[in-house]
Design an enzyme around this catalytic site. Structure first.
Site, PDB file in Angstrom:
ATOM      1  CE1 TYR A 135      -2.974   3.110   0.469  1.00 25.86           C
ATOM      2  CE2 TYR A 135      -3.613   2.287   2.620  1.00 25.86           C
ATOM      3  CZ  TYR A 135      -3.736   3.212   1.613  1.00 25.86           C
ATOM      4  OH  TYR A 135      -4.637   4.252   1.742  1.00 25.86           O
ATOM      5  CE  LYS A 163      -5.859   1.270  -1.197  1.00 31.77           C
ATOM      6  NZ  LYS A 163      -5.640   2.662  -1.472  1.00 31.77           N
TER       7      LYS A 163
HETATM    8  C1  LIG Z   1      -6.457   8.813   1.635  1.00 33.36           C
HETATM    9  C2  LIG Z   1      -7.609   8.089   1.055  1.00 33.36           C
HETATM   10  O1  LIG Z   1      -8.625   7.966   1.703  1.00 33.36           O
HETATM   11  N1  LIG Z   1      -7.466   7.642  -0.170  1.00 33.36           N
HETATM   12  C3  LIG Z   1      -8.486   6.838  -0.812  1.00 33.36           C
HETATM   13  C4  LIG Z   1      -9.053   7.480  -2.047  1.00 33.36           C
HETATM   14  O2  LIG Z   1     -10.146   6.690  -2.444  1.00 33.36           O
HETATM   15  C5  LIG Z   1      -9.507   8.911  -1.763  1.00 33.36           C
HETATM   16  O3  LIG Z   1     -10.392   8.952  -0.669  1.00 33.36           O
HETATM   17  C6  LIG Z   1     -10.195   9.512  -2.975  1.00 33.36           C
HETATM   18  O4  LIG Z   1      -9.382   9.374  -4.108  1.00 33.36           O
HETATM   19  C7  LIG Z   1     -10.535  10.990  -2.745  1.00 33.36           C
HETATM   20  O5  LIG Z   1      -9.356  11.751  -2.700  1.00 33.36           O
HETATM   21  C8  LIG Z   1      -7.905   5.506  -1.134  1.00 33.36           C
HETATM   22  O6  LIG Z   1      -6.725   5.605  -1.889  1.00 33.36           O
HETATM   23  C9  LIG Z   1      -7.584   4.844   0.200  1.00 33.36           C
HETATM   24  C10 LIG Z   1      -8.184   3.593   0.345  1.00 33.36           C
HETATM   25  O7  LIG Z   1      -8.704   3.096  -0.592  1.00 33.36           O
HETATM   26  C11 LIG Z   1      -8.049   2.965   1.654  1.00 33.36           C
HETATM   27  O8  LIG Z   1      -6.938   2.725   2.092  1.00 33.36           O
HETATM   28  O9  LIG Z   1      -9.064   2.696   2.292  1.00 33.36           O
END
Ligand SMILES: CC(=O)N[C@@H]([C@@H](O)[C@H](O)[C@H](O)CO)[C@@H](O)CC(=O)C(=O)O
Length: 292
Positions: A135, A163
């Protein structure tokens, strides 16, 4: 035609006092399987607020998601932790439950050397028979791995991919081409289309809890070569993500879910509980982007 993979980053439902709400977690899983039709769930990641949970709570979340999914979709358990003993314990716990994949955030805060990071991943995997996605989220961890460093980590055959939550598309292109057989899943929902152009295998993200059908349509359009349609859909998604971020994304994801009929409860403090303004903002997002 290759079908891209769509994973929602599983949210964790809490009550007002920050206790995990297992019924809320089950409802979220059901929605992701039955309505969103995701290929998989990423459990105990950032969206799951897992870095604010204790070991027992993480285990309860992993078990509840695993039971509710009941083999219907792929599941990835994020086990990474600054406490390596905890990471190893969670890796064993998730593997024994039957999770087909693990993931671990790069260790953060202490400016670990690459040798220490490599040792962390190899230790997590040493005693478990499972596969793992690195990750990588440099904006939150401060750890920006290079192509050569990914190559060294991939020397462990149990490490099957990344990821990739990073806006560095030069690196993504280098990594994709250097490791054509590794699973690379894009982590920034607002940057999905450029990541698709660089041939990622799919995506994992928080906003897919709400927006999976539109994103599936975008990925199908991309696969069919209809880039204009994919761009239009990404544009709508990005308007929505911009509104979510402006309204405080973590509590707002849960507030919008409530309009969709799923009570995901509260976020965990120190994240903010909803104000009346936030609630109004979430209603507006629901009505603008999701109400038929
Ligand atoms: C920091 C964060 O929450 N990043 C999200 C993104 O889905 C993010 O919320 C989205 O791209 C909006 O910026 C994901 O990369 C993280 C994720 O999927 C997780 O670890 O739950």
């Amino acid at each position: 035609m290759s079908k891209k993979l769509l994973y929602a980053a599983q949210m964790t439902a809490f009550d007002k006092d920050g206790n995990i709400n297992l019924d809320g977690i089950r409802a979220l899983v059901r929605y992701n399987i039955d309505v969103n039709k995701v290929d998989g769930l990423y459990v105990c990641g950032s969206t799951g607020e897992a870095f604010m949970l204790n070991t027992d709570e993480k285990k309860q979340v992993m078990k509840t998601v695993y039971d509710e999914a009941n083999g219907a979709i792929d599941l990835v358990a994020q086990v990474g932790s600054l406490n390596l003993k905890e990471a190893k314990e969670l890796a064993k716990f998730a593997t024994d439950l039957g999770y087909p994949k693990l993931s671990a955030v790069t260790p953060f805060y202490y400016n670990f050397t690459f040798e220490q990071i490599k040792d962390y991943y190899n230790e997590i995997l040493k005693d478990v028979d499972n596969k793992l996605l690195i990750y990588s989220i440099p904006a939150l961890t401060g750890v920006a791995l290079t192509t050569d460093q990914f190559a060294e980590l991939f020397e462990n055959p149990k490490i099957i991919g990344i990821k990739y939550t990073n806006a560095d598309f030069y690196l993504l292109e280098r990594v994709r081409n250097a490791f054509p057989d590794k699973l690379i899943l894009s982590g920034f929902d607002e940057m999905l289309l450029p990541a698709l152009a660089l041939n990622v295998d799919g995506c994992i993200g928080s906003t897919y809890n709400l927006n999976a059908p539109r994103v599936r349509e975008e990925m199908d359009a991309f696969d069919a070569g209809d880039i204009d349609k994919a761009r239009q859909l990404q544009n709508i998604s990005n308007d929505m993500i911009t509104d979510l971020i402006a309204n405080d994304i973590y509590p707002t994801l849960k507030l919008v879910m409530k309009h969709m009929g799923v009570d995901a409860g509260y976020v965990k403090k120190p994240m903010s509980h909803p104000t009346p303004e936030m609630e109004a903002g979430a209603k507006a997002i629901y009505e603008k982007y999701f109400k038929n």
